[in-house]
Design a protein around this motif. Structure first.
Motif, PDB file in Angstrom:
ATOM      1  N   LYS A 183      20.867  45.793 -63.384  1.00 54.84           N
ATOM      2  CA  LYS A 183      19.815  44.585 -62.920  1.00 54.84           C
ATOM      3  C   LYS A 183      20.714  43.110 -62.747  1.00 54.84           C
ATOM      4  O   LYS A 183      20.435  42.366 -62.135  1.00 54.84           O
ATOM      5  N   LYS A 184      21.050  42.688 -64.296  1.00 52.37           N
ATOM      6  CA  LYS A 184      21.415  41.627 -64.324  1.00 52.37           C
ATOM      7  C   LYS A 184      22.745  41.211 -64.429  1.00 52.37           C
ATOM      8  O   LYS A 184      23.007  40.169 -63.275  1.00 52.37           O
ATOM      9  N   ALA A 185      23.614  42.603 -63.685  1.00 53.70           N
ATOM     10  CA  ALA A 185      24.764  42.287 -62.665  1.00 53.70           C
ATOM     11  C   ALA A 185      24.629  41.862 -61.294  1.00 53.70           C
ATOM     12  O   ALA A 185      25.631  41.058 -60.136  1.00 53.70           O
ATOM     13  N   ASN A 186      23.463  42.415 -60.653  1.00 55.62           N
ATOM     14  CA  ASN A 186      23.589  42.755 -59.359  1.00 55.62           C
ATOM     15  C   ASN A 186      22.584  41.334 -59.158  1.00 55.62           C
ATOM     16  O   ASN A 186      22.998  40.576 -58.101  1.00 55.62           O
ATOM     17  N   GLU A 187      21.851  40.500 -59.615  1.00 53.00           N
ATOM     18  CA  GLU A 187      21.429  39.526 -60.013  1.00 53.00           C
ATOM     19  C   GLU A 187      22.501  38.319 -59.832  1.00 53.00           C
ATOM     20  O   GLU A 187      22.409  37.603 -59.535  1.00 53.00           O
ATOM     21  N   LYS A 188      23.030  37.879 -60.322  1.00 54.05           N
ATOM     22  CA  LYS A 188      24.287  37.215 -60.941  1.00 54.05           C
ATOM     23  C   LYS A 188      25.542  37.536 -59.361  1.00 54.05           C
ATOM     24  O   LYS A 188      26.154  36.857 -59.007  1.00 54.05           O
TER      25      LYS A 188
END
Length: 45
Positions: free
Chosen positions: A35-40
């Motif tokens: 999720k963090k990778a996608n947001e970034k």
């Protein structure tokens, strides 16, 4: 990624968690990282 999972499995054994509990925790951790990778990735540059 396989190395990450193997290292997490080793930690679960140290914590004394059951296999099911360990698998659940690993799954949640991986989902949070994804999720963090996608947001970034979606942030404008």
């Amino acid at each position: 990624m396989k190395k990450q999972i193997d290292s997490i499995k080793g930690k679960c054994q140290d914590d004394g968690l059951s296999a099911a509990a360990c698998k659940q925790r690993v799954s949640e951790t991986m989902q949070q990282k994804q999720k963090k990778a996608n947001e970034k990735k979606e942030e404008p540059k």
